[in-house]
Enzyme design. Structure first.
Site, PDB file in Angstrom:
ATOM      1  N   ASN A   1       0.765   1.148   6.003  1.00  0.00           N
ATOM      2  CA  ASN A   1       1.378   0.293   4.988  1.00  0.00           C
ATOM      3  C   ASN A   1       2.198  -0.757   5.708  1.00  0.00           C
ATOM      4  OD1 ASN A   1       4.210   0.617   2.753  1.00  0.00           O
ATOM      5  ND2 ASN A   1       2.557  -0.847   2.654  1.00  0.00           N
ATOM      6  N   GLY A   2       1.981  -2.004   5.351  1.00  0.00           N
ATOM      7  CA  GLY A   2       2.683  -3.099   6.004  1.00  0.00           C
ATOM      8  C   GLY A   2       1.688  -4.164   6.381  1.00  0.00           C
TER       9      GLY A   2
ATOM     10  N   TYR B   1      11.338  -4.499  -6.875  1.00  0.00           N
ATOM     11  CA  TYR B   1      10.064  -4.410  -7.576  1.00  0.00           C
ATOM     12  C   TYR B   1       9.122  -3.328  -7.072  1.00  0.00           C
ATOM     13  CZ  TYR B   1       5.282  -5.644  -8.933  1.00  0.00           C
ATOM     14  OH  TYR B   1       3.996  -5.605  -9.398  1.00  0.00           O
TER      15      TYR B   1
ATOM     16  N   GLY C   1      -0.695   0.343  -4.807  1.00  0.00           N
ATOM     17  CA  GLY C   1      -2.018  -0.172  -4.490  1.00  0.00           C
ATOM     18  C   GLY C   1      -3.039   0.413  -5.432  1.00  0.00           C
TER      19      GLY C   1
ATOM     20  N   CYS D   1       0.845  -1.199   0.000  1.00  0.00           N
ATOM     21  CA  CYS D   1       0.000   0.000   0.000  1.00  0.00           C
ATOM     22  C   CYS D   1       0.875   1.241   0.000  1.00  0.00           C
ATOM     23  CB  CYS D   1      -0.874   0.019   1.242  1.00  0.00           C
ATOM     24  SG  CYS D   1      -1.867  -1.473   1.401  1.00  0.00           S
TER      25      CYS D   1
HETATM   26  P1  5GP Z   1       4.086 -14.667 -11.545  1.00  0.00           P
HETATM   27  O1  5GP Z   1       3.390 -14.566 -12.838  1.00  0.00           O
HETATM   28  O2  5GP Z   1       5.348 -15.447 -11.564  1.00  0.00           O
HETATM   29  O3  5GP Z   1       3.168 -15.137 -10.451  1.00  0.00           O
HETATM   30  O4  5GP Z   1       4.419 -13.182 -11.066  1.00  0.00           O
HETATM   31  C1  5GP Z   1       5.543 -12.535 -11.533  1.00  0.00           C
HETATM   32  C2  5GP Z   1       5.205 -11.153 -12.023  1.00  0.00           C
HETATM   33  O5  5GP Z   1       4.418 -10.441 -11.058  1.00  0.00           O
HETATM   34  C3  5GP Z   1       6.459 -10.368 -12.243  1.00  0.00           C
HETATM   35  O6  5GP Z   1       6.468  -9.914 -13.575  1.00  0.00           O
HETATM   36  C4  5GP Z   1       6.408  -9.204 -11.285  1.00  0.00           C
HETATM   37  O7  5GP Z   1       6.561  -7.994 -11.972  1.00  0.00           O
HETATM   38  C5  5GP Z   1       5.103  -9.288 -10.594  1.00  0.00           C
HETATM   39  N1  5GP Z   1       5.333  -9.514  -9.171  1.00  0.00           N
HETATM   40  C6  5GP Z   1       6.116 -10.409  -8.689  1.00  0.00           C
HETATM   41  N2  5GP Z   1       6.096 -10.446  -7.357  1.00  0.00           N
HETATM   42  C7  5GP Z   1       5.245  -9.541  -6.967  1.00  0.00           C
HETATM   43  C8  5GP Z   1       4.800  -9.148  -5.688  1.00  0.00           C
HETATM   44  O8  5GP Z   1       5.147  -9.679  -4.658  1.00  0.00           O
HETATM   45  N3  5GP Z   1       3.955  -8.168  -5.639  1.00  0.00           N
HETATM   46  C9  5GP Z   1       3.525  -7.597  -6.746  1.00  0.00           C
HETATM   47  N4  5GP Z   1       2.694  -6.612  -6.615  1.00  0.00           N
HETATM   48  N5  5GP Z   1       3.904  -7.963  -7.984  1.00  0.00           N
HETATM   49  C10 5GP Z   1       4.771  -8.938  -8.106  1.00  0.00           C
HETATM   50 MG    MG Z   2       6.324  -7.652 -14.009  1.00  0.00          MG
END
Ligand code: 5GP
Ligand code: MG
Ligand code: SF4
Length: 466
Positions: free
Chosen positions: A106-107, A247, A27, A1
């Site tokens: 957030n958390g 990320y 979010g 968030c």
């Molecule tokens: P997958 O399709 O392997 O489940 O998810 C990987 C994709 O989701 C990656 O391209 C990455 O950008 C995004 N992603 C990966 N981990 C996370 C996460 O923990 N939170 C969020 N919001 N997006 C993620």
């Molecule tokens: Mg991605």
């Protein structure tokens, strides 16, 4: 968030809306703003959807008068998963002794189930299913002489990750948990101050970035622009979330004195050193893989190209709460740039593999477009453990890396090679020249290592094995 707050800079609501817009990547399900005005009292608006669609009308702004305000953009990690109920949308507001307060969190609170049970047993009336609501009830029950003291009382009972922006009728409060798992920064705007999850939200309102709120620090800011720093917790070694660098944060933000973009580029360079491959094209999975792909290309000398084009009108797929939408999401969001891909040996760089859904679909698309070979390079180690501190990773069983070896994952994804950056490589890229200190890791990296810096006690009570 994402959380944001402002005081002493004129009308708060338009600034909060802008700040939240800059934090939208944290979010996308819903957002909320609470403000206070001496005549109109506390007012709040909570809405589903993007800030740009929900908080831009004059009508909404007219309902939010006042010079102190906070806001929140939501991505559900606890509470009603899948379909967020409007009652779970923050900030939470409660009226109690000394006028009450509003809180945006957030958390994730790792002992929220236990706290909630205890509070309900003592007569608290919960309005939402969110872990964050505990904070307001704990504050209402505290016997502290003022609201900041009550907040300290409350937060000393809370375990887990919290970066909080709160407000009273006249004050803005910011606080980070002792490990500082989630980010929170302080900025100056005119004679006032702003608090935000990331510096990109200070940029948008033209505020000057002053410093980060330190792990374990609470700041209390008055309308007159006086700022006091408190240390409510026992001092501990910080454990910032390393995945924010990979990320979660926006690449134009500054984290721990480092540009997120530069860190991601360094991750790509590190990856190219650790896992080189002969190929014709380095191509990011946009947008989250882009800076790392640029780094990989620079280090390896393999040309960079946009072999996958992203539709800019679609948000973050991972953040879509249901699996079905996420599955559709890949095609809605990404398409192959055939002209560039045909006949090439392609290195695809993405930030992470979680369920493997994205990677599998993309590999198919790339091969359909006539690629000769597909090599995956991932800017984080295999995600083998769920996060309990505010990132919505699925249950352990659904994580590809929890059930498969690296080779099995390569097979499952059907690619010519698959390599992840090592944990040490990632630490080097975020600026720890000697890598990870196994006895006292400098970051939280639990989703990669299983080393949880705060025991997830609610989960353990439900049978989760650390
Ligand atoms: P997958 O399709 O392997 O489940 O998810 C990987 C994709 O989701 C990656 O391209 C990455 O950008 C995004 N992603 C990966 N981990 C996370 C996460 O923990 N939170 C969020 N919001 N997006 C993620
Ligand atoms: Mg991605
Ligand atoms: Fe960040 Fe992973 Fe730790 Fe969660 S478990 S706080 S995503 S490093």
């Amino acid at each position: 968030c994402g959380v944001f707050g402002v005081v002493g800079a004129g009308e708060a609501a338009p600034l909060v809306a802008l700040g939240l817009h800059a934090l939208q990547h944290r979010g996308q399900e819903a957002g909320g703003i609470v403000v206070h005005d001496p005549q109109a009292g506390f007012n709040s608006v909570r809405r589903f959807g993007y800030v740009r669609d929900t908080f831009t009308s004059q009508d909404v702004m007219d309902r939010l008068p006042g010079g102190v305000g906070i806001g929140h953009v939501r991505y559900s990690t606890t509470g009603s998963k899948g379909q967020t109920a409007i009652r779970d949308v923050q900030p939470f507001f409660g009226e109690f002794a000394m006028g009450g307060a509003a809180v945006a969190h957030n958390g994730n609170i790792t002992n929220a189930d236990a706290l909630r049970k205890d509070l309900i047993g003592r007569g608290s009336i919960f309005q939402s299913s969110s872990d964050s609501e505990c904070i307001i009830h704990l504050m209402a029950r505290s016997m502290g002489p003022n609201i900041p003291e009550r907040m300290k009382d409350a937060l000393r009972r809370v375990e887990g990750a919290f970066s909080i922006v709160a407000m009273t009728r006249t004050k803005l409060i910011g606080c980070r948990d002792p490990l500082g798992v989630r980010p929170l920064v302080l900025g100056r705007i005119g004679d006032g101050y702003a608090l935000a999850s990331e510096t990109c939200a200070l940029d948008i309102i033209g505020a000057e970035f002053l410093r980060e709120i330190e792990p374990g620090e609470m700041v209390v800011i008055t309308e007159a622009g006086e700022i006091a720093s408190h240390r409510p917790f026992e001092q501990r070694r910080p454990r910032f979330c390393i995945f924010e660098h990979v990320y979660f944060s926006r690449p134009d933000s500054i984290l721990g004195g480092r540009s997120v973009y530069e860190t991601r580029e360094a991750i790509g360079k590190e990856l190219a050193k650790e896992a080189p491959v002969e190929a014709d094209l380095v191509c990011p999975v946009p947008d989250s893989g882009t800076p790392a792909a640029i780094g990989y290309s620079l280090q390896s000398g393999i040309p960079y190209g946009m072999g996958i084009i992203r539709n800019q009108y679609v948000g973050r797929t991972f953040i879509e709460p249901t699996e079905q939408i996420r599955n559709m999401g890949v095609r809605l969001k990404l398409n192959v740039n055939r002209a560039l891909i045909r006949g090439k040996r392609v290195v695809l760089v993405d930030d992470s593999v979680v369920r493997g859904t994205t990677s599998r679909k993309i590999k198919e698309m790339i091969l359909d477009a006539g690629a000769e070979e597909v090599h995956f390079r991932i800017a984080s180690p295999p995600t083998a453990w769920p996060c309990f501190y505010g990132v919505d990773t699925p249950q352990r069983e659904k994580l590809l890396a929890a059930t498969m070896s690296a080779d099995e994952m390569r097979e499952h994804l059907g690619v010519d090679s698959l390599k992840f950056i090592t944990l040490d490589g990632l630490y080097r890229a975020v600026g720890e020249a000697r890598g990870r200190d196994p006895n006292a890791p400098q970051y939280c990296d639990a989703c990669f290592s299983g080393a949880y810096p705060v025991a997830p006690s609610d989960q353990i009570a439900k049978g989760f094995e650390v």
